[in-house]
Design an enzyme around this catalytic site. Sequence first.
Site, PDB file in Angstrom:
ATOM      1  N   VAL A 126       2.480  -3.075  -2.500  1.00 59.61           N
ATOM      2  CA  VAL A 126       1.542  -3.360  -1.411  1.00 59.61           C
ATOM      3  C   VAL A 126       0.561  -2.192  -1.323  1.00 59.61           C
ATOM      4  CG1 VAL A 126       1.321  -3.777   1.060  1.00 59.61           C
ATOM      5  CG2 VAL A 126       3.303  -4.669  -0.174  1.00 59.61           C
ATOM      6  N   LEU A 127      -0.729  -2.486  -1.478  1.00 62.96           N
ATOM      7  CA  LEU A 127      -1.737  -1.432  -1.539  1.00 62.96           C
ATOM      8  C   LEU A 127      -2.562  -1.281  -0.274  1.00 62.96           C
ATOM      9  CD1 LEU A 127      -2.980  -2.127  -5.191  1.00 62.96           C
ATOM     10  CD2 LEU A 127      -1.263  -0.477  -4.418  1.00 62.96           C
ATOM     11  N   SER A 128      -2.420  -2.210   0.673  1.00 65.71           N
ATOM     12  CA  SER A 128      -3.206  -2.109   1.905  1.00 65.71           C
ATOM     13  C   SER A 128      -2.316  -2.409   3.108  1.00 65.71           C
ATOM     14  CB  SER A 128      -4.397  -3.079   1.881  1.00 65.71           C
ATOM     15  OG  SER A 128      -3.961  -4.393   2.150  1.00 65.71           O
ATOM     16  N   GLY A 129      -2.856  -2.169   4.280  1.00 69.82           N
ATOM     17  CA  GLY A 129      -2.106  -2.400   5.509  1.00 69.82           C
ATOM     18  C   GLY A 129      -2.391  -3.737   6.156  1.00 69.82           C
TER      19      GLY A 129
ATOM     20  N   THR B 106       2.241  -0.482   3.928  1.00 64.55           N
ATOM     21  CA  THR B 106       1.512  -0.015   2.764  1.00 64.55           C
ATOM     22  C   THR B 106       2.447   0.849   1.931  1.00 64.55           C
ATOM     23  OG1 THR B 106      -0.523   0.025   4.046  1.00 64.55           O
ATOM     24  CG2 THR B 106      -0.518   1.295   2.003  1.00 64.55           C
TER      25      THR B 106
END
Length: 181
Positions: free
Chosen positions: A48-51, A59
């Site tokens: 997972v690269l974003s919130g 993240t």
Amino acid sequence: MQKKIVRSVSSIFGFVFLIVVCFLAFVVLSSRISGGEPTILGYQVKAVLSGSMEPTFQTGSIISIKLGTDHSTYQEGDILTFRIEDKIVTHRIVDVKQENGQAWYKTKGDNNDAQDLWTVSSQDVVGKYTGFTIPYAGFALNFANSKAGSALLLIIPGILLLISSLRSILSAKKELEVNNA
């Protein structure tokens, strides 16, 4: 007694470290060999690269997705991983439309105020989130997929094997000296 506890804790941490390194090596090497994402029994792990999906997952977490063959069976509330504009995105379905026998999904990140600007076709769906998450392990996975991380995944096991061999040799030498004395 205290020395025994320290040795036991050290062994446990060493074992866990070895398992993590082996898992990361498997993921990186299988993705390099296959040219795509590693798949185990129809499941893939994604970092997972974003919130956008917080608090469902943070993240830097790793999530597991179940690859699907019939992408028209998903319903409102399901969390999908899909391709959009050469990116991989994982968001929740907020609306499903059927058009000419094809499903179209309107999605939204749980932490976003508005729905996504795009509509996802069933052909762009990669899979469905299974509910399995490992917090913060995605940072390690992303590093392992980098050139420096890949190199370390080859060097670290070699160093560990060398250290293990040296310990065995020194232990055998010490035992031989005790038996000869």
